[in-house]
Design a protein around this motif. Structure first.
Motif, PDB file in Angstrom:
ATOM      1  N   UNK A 109      40.227  29.906  10.393  1.00 33.14           N
ATOM      2  CA  UNK A 109      40.348  28.607  11.062  1.00 33.14           C
ATOM      3  C   UNK A 109      41.590  28.540  11.945  1.00 33.14           C
ATOM      4  N   UNK A 110      42.578  29.398  11.649  1.00 36.64           N
ATOM      5  CA  UNK A 110      43.791  29.457  12.466  1.00 36.64           C
ATOM      6  C   UNK A 110      43.715  30.548  13.539  1.00 36.64           C
ATOM      7  N   UNK A 111      42.544  31.194  13.622  1.00 38.12           N
ATOM      8  CA  UNK A 111      42.375  32.239  14.627  1.00 38.12           C
ATOM      9  C   UNK A 111      43.100  33.520  14.309  1.00 38.12           C
ATOM     10  N   UNK A 112      43.338  33.786  13.022  1.00 37.01           N
ATOM     11  CA  UNK A 112      44.082  34.982  12.618  1.00 37.01           C
ATOM     12  C   UNK A 112      43.175  36.198  12.703  1.00 37.01           C
ATOM     13  N   UNK A 113      43.507  37.200  13.539  1.00 36.62           N
ATOM     14  CA  UNK A 113      42.579  38.307  13.795  1.00 36.62           C
ATOM     15  C   UNK A 113      42.250  39.175  12.588  1.00 36.62           C
ATOM     16  N   UNK A 123      50.129  27.344   4.592  1.00 34.54           N
ATOM     17  CA  UNK A 123      49.455  27.583   5.874  1.00 34.54           C
ATOM     18  C   UNK A 123      49.744  28.909   6.528  1.00 34.54           C
ATOM     19  N   UNK A 124      50.438  29.807   5.829  1.00 27.46           N
ATOM     20  CA  UNK A 124      50.733  31.126   6.395  1.00 27.46           C
ATOM     21  C   UNK A 124      49.455  31.967   6.381  1.00 27.46           C
ATOM     22  N   UNK A 125      48.878  32.315   7.560  1.00 22.87           N
ATOM     23  CA  UNK A 125      47.611  33.043   7.572  1.00 22.87           C
ATOM     24  C   UNK A 125      47.706  34.455   6.991  1.00 22.87           C
ATOM     25  N   UNK A 126      48.857  35.100   7.171  1.00 20.64           N
ATOM     26  CA  UNK A 126      49.021  36.438   6.594  1.00 20.64           C
ATOM     27  C   UNK A 126      48.974  36.362   5.071  1.00 20.64           C
ATOM     28  N   UNK A 127      49.601  35.348   4.505  1.00 19.00           N
ATOM     29  CA  UNK A 127      49.575  35.162   3.050  1.00 19.00           C
ATOM     30  C   UNK A 127      48.172  34.790   2.589  1.00 19.00           C
ATOM     31  N   UNK A 128      47.461  34.035   3.398  1.00 18.82           N
ATOM     32  CA  UNK A 128      46.084  33.675   3.050  1.00 18.82           C
ATOM     33  C   UNK A 128      45.196  34.911   2.983  1.00 18.82           C
ATOM     34  N   UNK A 129      45.368  35.812   3.934  1.00 17.70           N
ATOM     35  CA  UNK A 129      44.609  37.065   3.906  1.00 17.70           C
ATOM     36  C   UNK A 129      45.016  37.896   2.690  1.00 17.70           C
ATOM     37  N   UNK A 169      36.087  38.242  18.330  1.00 12.51           N
ATOM     38  CA  UNK A 169      37.211  37.315  18.458  1.00 12.51           C
ATOM     39  C   UNK A 169      38.520  38.016  18.103  1.00 12.51           C
ATOM     40  N   UNK A 170      38.482  38.838  17.060  1.00 11.91           N
ATOM     41  CA  UNK A 170      39.677  39.602  16.674  1.00 11.91           C
ATOM     42  C   UNK A 170      40.005  40.654  17.720  1.00 11.91           C
ATOM     43  N   UNK A 171      38.979  41.336  18.235  1.00 16.40           N
ATOM     44  CA  UNK A 171      39.191  42.391  19.227  1.00 16.40           C
ATOM     45  C   UNK A 171      39.808  41.829  20.504  1.00 16.40           C
ATOM     46  N   UNK A 172      39.387  40.634  20.888  1.00 21.20           N
ATOM     47  CA  UNK A 172      39.914  40.015  22.107  1.00 21.20           C
ATOM     48  C   UNK A 172      41.385  39.644  21.964  1.00 21.20           C
ATOM     49  N   UNK A 173      41.850  39.570  20.720  1.00 19.67           N
ATOM     50  CA  UNK A 173      43.277  39.328  20.468  1.00 19.67           C
ATOM     51  C   UNK A 173      44.052  40.646  20.338  1.00 19.67           C
ATOM     52  N   UNK A 174      43.398  41.727  20.772  1.00 15.53           N
ATOM     53  CA  UNK A 174      43.998  43.071  20.730  1.00 15.53           C
ATOM     54  C   UNK A 174      44.326  43.517  19.307  1.00 15.53           C
ATOM     55  N   UNK A 175      43.389  43.260  18.402  1.00 16.59           N
ATOM     56  CA  UNK A 175      43.502  43.745  17.032  1.00 16.59           C
ATOM     57  C   UNK A 175      42.778  45.086  16.962  1.00 16.59           C
ATOM     58  N   UNK A 176      43.516  46.205  16.874  1.00  9.58           N
ATOM     59  CA  UNK A 176      42.900  47.528  17.001  1.00  9.58           C
ATOM     60  C   UNK A 176      41.736  47.825  16.070  1.00  9.58           C
ATOM     61  N   UNK A 177      41.793  47.487  14.753  1.00  8.49           N
ATOM     62  CA  UNK A 177      40.640  47.815  13.902  1.00  8.49           C
ATOM     63  C   UNK A 177      39.339  47.201  14.395  1.00  8.49           C
ATOM     64  N   UNK A 209      38.040  34.604  -2.439  1.00  2.28           N
ATOM     65  CA  UNK A 209      38.209  35.512  -1.303  1.00  2.28           C
ATOM     66  C   UNK A 209      37.776  34.820  -0.016  1.00  2.28           C
ATOM     67  N   UNK A 210      36.577  34.261  -0.051  1.00  2.66           N
ATOM     68  CA  UNK A 210      36.032  33.596   1.132  1.00  2.66           C
ATOM     69  C   UNK A 210      36.814  32.334   1.473  1.00  2.66           C
ATOM     70  N   UNK A 211      37.271  31.617   0.459  1.00  3.08           N
ATOM     71  CA  UNK A 211      38.054  30.403   0.692  1.00  3.08           C
ATOM     72  C   UNK A 211      39.292  30.715   1.523  1.00  3.08           C
ATOM     73  N   UNK A 212      40.040  31.732   1.101  1.00  4.53           N
ATOM     74  CA  UNK A 212      41.289  32.054   1.794  1.00  4.53           C
ATOM     75  C   UNK A 212      41.026  32.704   3.146  1.00  4.53           C
ATOM     76  N   UNK A 213      39.990  33.500   3.248  1.00 10.44           N
ATOM     77  CA  UNK A 213      39.666  34.086   4.547  1.00 10.44           C
ATOM     78  C   UNK A 213      39.315  33.008   5.564  1.00 10.44           C
TER      79      UNK A 213
END
Length: 254
Positions: free
Chosen positions: A72-76, A38-44, A105-113, A63-67
């Protein structure tokens, strides 16, 4: 290292290619185990490895499965990547509305890219209506979140008085933040500002330092400025500028 007199700047730039994506089987195994837990960073990371073939195969379904697992965990990071896929139609049916929704959704979490992407989109009217207010909102948020190019863009806006009130002191502050991160256009522009002394006395030594640093990374304008400025400096001033530049490069492992 820079020659003390900075009379001739000719330093080759060595490009060191990371071996990260030449992942060993053990690394892939560990990453997959973390992703399954369940680690979202590892999933990415799993998505990236399946995308670039680091695991021996390019598999867009995985690729799409893990993304999706990470989204689903809101990972930006995942929201931004999947959003880009939908905007561009990479591996999925093109759907700009869905893509922009994920990127926002990612930008609202202050994800710069994601913030950089939205600033560009609103500034150019790409995928959305051109909106100056939207551009300014996202470029400022990206700059505050540490994106070097956005910091440089804010500096140029403040220097020119375009779209925002002209403020040289704030422009200098943005340039310094961007330059310290190694953004060569900011380093060169900061040097030019220091030479002109727009809001304070000219500082040729500090300007020379920034020209030299940017020049080592291949910024042609900085190299031209460096050649020009040393004509008006004493040997002691050039030595001091070289010492400052060398220290900056050494601290950052350059």
């Amino acid at each position: 290292m820079l020659h003390r007199s900075i009379l001739a700047v000719s330093i080759p730039v060595l490009l060191v290619l990371s071996s990260f994506f030449l992942a060993l089987p053990e690394l892939g195994h560990e990453t997959k185990a973390a992703a399954r837990s369940g680690d979202p960073a590892a999933q990415v990371e799993m998505a990236r490895m399946y995308y670039d073939g680091s695991l021996g195969v390019h598999d867009m379904d995985k690729v799409l499965f893990w993304l999706h697992k990470a989204v689903d965990q809101g990972y930006p990071d995942a929201q931004h990547i999947l959003g880009q896929f939908y905007v561009s139609g990479v591996g999925v049916k093109k759907d700009q509305d869905r893509g922009f929704s994920l990127i926002r959704a990612a930008a609202k979490q202050d994800y710069p890219p994601a913030q950089v992407f939205l600033a560009h989109a609103y500034g150019k009217g790409i995928g959305v209506e051109r909106d100056v207010a939207g551009f300014l909102y996202w470029v400022q948020r990206a700059a505050k979140n540490g994106d070097a190019q956005s910091q440089f863009n804010m500096a140029i806006l403040r220097l020119s008085g375009s779209l925002v009130e002209r403020d040289v002191s704030e422009a200098r502050a943005w340039l310094e933040k961007s330059a310290e991160q190694g953004y060569t256009d900011a380093q060169n522009t900061l040097g030019e500002l220091l030479v002109r002394g727009v809001d304070q006395e000219p500082d040729y030594v500090e300007a020379c330092k920034w020209f030299a640093i940017a020049g080592t990374k291949g910024n042609p304008k900085a190299n031209d400025n460096l050649v020009e400025i040393v004509k008006y400096m004493t040997r002691a001033e050039m030595d001091e500028a070289a010492a400052r530049a060398n220290l900056w490069l050494e601290v950052r492992g350059k």
